[in-house]
Design a protein around this motif. Sequence first.
Motif, PDB file in Angstrom:
ATOM      1  N   CYS A 177      25.137  15.538  45.241  1.00 13.98           N
ATOM      2  CA  CYS A 177      26.141  16.095  46.045  1.00 13.98           C
ATOM      3  C   CYS A 177      27.303  16.345  45.123  1.00 13.98           C
ATOM      4  O   CYS A 177      28.106  15.696  44.894  1.00 13.98           O
ATOM      5  CB  CYS A 177      26.800  14.995  47.231  1.00 13.98           C
ATOM      6  SG  CYS A 177      25.768  14.244  48.312  1.00 13.98           S
ATOM      7  N   ASP A 178      26.995  17.502  44.502  1.00 12.78           N
ATOM      8  CA  ASP A 178      27.889  18.283  43.424  1.00 12.78           C
ATOM      9  C   ASP A 178      28.297  17.032  42.260  1.00 12.78           C
ATOM     10  O   ASP A 178      27.398  16.886  41.672  1.00 12.78           O
ATOM     11  CB  ASP A 178      29.306  18.709  44.129  1.00 12.78           C
ATOM     12  CG  ASP A 178      29.945  19.592  43.319  1.00 12.78           C
ATOM     13  OD1 ASP A 178      29.386  20.095  42.346  1.00 12.78           O
ATOM     14  OD2 ASP A 178      31.340  19.517  43.339  1.00 12.78           O
ATOM     15  N   LYS A 179      29.409  16.877  42.186  1.00 15.89           N
ATOM     16  CA  LYS A 179      29.834  15.886  41.301  1.00 15.89           C
ATOM     17  C   LYS A 179      29.483  14.519  41.254  1.00 15.89           C
ATOM     18  O   LYS A 179      29.761  13.625  40.621  1.00 15.89           O
ATOM     19  CB  LYS A 179      31.312  16.172  40.514  1.00 15.89           C
ATOM     20  CG  LYS A 179      32.258  15.594  41.840  1.00 15.89           C
ATOM     21  CD  LYS A 179      33.876  15.983  41.429  1.00 15.89           C
ATOM     22  CE  LYS A 179      34.672  15.558  42.347  1.00 15.89           C
ATOM     23  NZ  LYS A 179      35.989  15.587  41.980  1.00 15.89           N
ATOM     24  N   LEU A 180      29.189  13.999  42.341  1.00 14.52           N
ATOM     25  CA  LEU A 180      28.806  12.643  42.936  1.00 14.52           C
ATOM     26  C   LEU A 180      27.326  12.471  43.205  1.00 14.52           C
ATOM     27  O   LEU A 180      26.718  13.135  44.006  1.00 14.52           O
ATOM     28  CB  LEU A 180      29.666  12.194  44.072  1.00 14.52           C
ATOM     29  CG  LEU A 180      29.684  10.825  44.349  1.00 14.52           C
ATOM     30  CD1 LEU A 180      30.112  10.066  43.239  1.00 14.52           C
ATOM     31  CD2 LEU A 180      30.278  10.509  45.714  1.00 14.52           C
ATOM     32  N   GLN A 181      26.675  11.602  42.470  1.00 14.60           N
ATOM     33  CA  GLN A 181      25.364  11.071  42.939  1.00 14.60           C
ATOM     34  C   GLN A 181      25.078   9.975  43.804  1.00 14.60           C
ATOM     35  O   GLN A 181      25.693   8.981  43.414  1.00 14.60           O
ATOM     36  CB  GLN A 181      24.457  10.728  41.262  1.00 14.60           C
ATOM     37  CG  GLN A 181      23.038  11.284  41.413  1.00 14.60           C
ATOM     38  CD  GLN A 181      22.587  10.958  39.979  1.00 14.60           C
ATOM     39  OE1 GLN A 181      22.653   9.787  39.745  1.00 14.60           O
ATOM     40  NE2 GLN A 181      22.419  11.949  39.377  1.00 14.60           N
ATOM     41  N   LEU A 182      24.621  10.013  45.041  1.00 14.28           N
ATOM     42  CA  LEU A 182      24.414   8.973  45.874  1.00 14.28           C
ATOM     43  C   LEU A 182      23.089   8.207  45.645  1.00 14.28           C
ATOM     44  O   LEU A 182      22.063   8.974  45.361  1.00 14.28           O
ATOM     45  CB  LEU A 182      24.464   9.546  47.498  1.00 14.28           C
ATOM     46  CG  LEU A 182      25.861   9.808  47.943  1.00 14.28           C
ATOM     47  CD1 LEU A 182      26.625  10.902  47.182  1.00 14.28           C
ATOM     48  CD2 LEU A 182      25.760  10.379  49.391  1.00 14.28           C
ATOM     49  N   MET A 183      23.119   7.049  45.591  1.00 20.03           N
ATOM     50  CA  MET A 183      22.071   6.012  45.408  1.00 20.03           C
ATOM     51  C   MET A 183      21.855   5.299  46.379  1.00 20.03           C
ATOM     52  O   MET A 183      22.601   4.465  46.851  1.00 20.03           O
ATOM     53  CB  MET A 183      22.152   5.461  44.068  1.00 20.03           C
ATOM     54  CG  MET A 183      22.336   6.267  43.041  1.00 20.03           C
ATOM     55  SD  MET A 183      21.131   7.207  42.412  1.00 20.03           S
ATOM     56  CE  MET A 183      20.136   6.221  41.715  1.00 20.03           C
ATOM     57  N   LYS A 184      20.571   5.001  46.980  1.00 21.03           N
ATOM     58  CA  LYS A 184      20.161   3.912  47.863  1.00 21.03           C
ATOM     59  C   LYS A 184      19.024   3.235  47.389  1.00 21.03           C
ATOM     60  O   LYS A 184      17.933   4.003  47.079  1.00 21.03           O
ATOM     61  CB  LYS A 184      19.987   4.669  49.239  1.00 21.03           C
ATOM     62  CG  LYS A 184      19.432   3.808  50.324  1.00 21.03           C
ATOM     63  CD  LYS A 184      20.728   2.711  51.039  1.00 21.03           C
ATOM     64  CE  LYS A 184      20.134   2.006  52.204  1.00 21.03           C
ATOM     65  NZ  LYS A 184      21.189   1.264  52.572  1.00 21.03           N
TER      66      LYS A 184
END
Length: 165
Positions: free
Chosen positions: A106-113
Amino acid sequence: MLGDCNSVIYTGGHDGAGGLQLLKKDIEVLRQELNGKLQNFVADNSLYYDLEFDINQVNENLINYLSEFYRITGNKFKQGRFLIKGLFVSDKKLIGQSNNTVKIDCDKLQLMKFKTDVNYYKSVPVFSEIEAIGTLNINVWKVYRPKFKVTKTLQLFIEEYRETK
């Protein structure tokens, strides 16, 4: 509640631990007792978080500040949970040796699950706007050869997300 069940010999542990002793033959009896006690229970599907930020507000300084504020965590000191709005999913990947981690760009943020499965991966919408609740983190990756380089990635370890548009 477990202490009030006739099939339970004793309970133990801290609140919420659910430690108990019962005879193997009483497992079905316990299940019936609990189902009876919980027949009128209505689950609260509310999601709770501490602060809300737009993606444009999230940067390394903010995450460092929040990490310092929430540096003491543990029993009765929960880690900060944040709602991040305005996230646009540009890509997603199923990663890890067991393919049980989903990485969402997500652009400058990486989401991790973490500790999830392919069904969760398939449910993540690409080229969509979402908002997500989780804990903020900075992943620091150091490479020593051929030239020393430090890469910092802003991350949100997600607990829940929802599509907004």
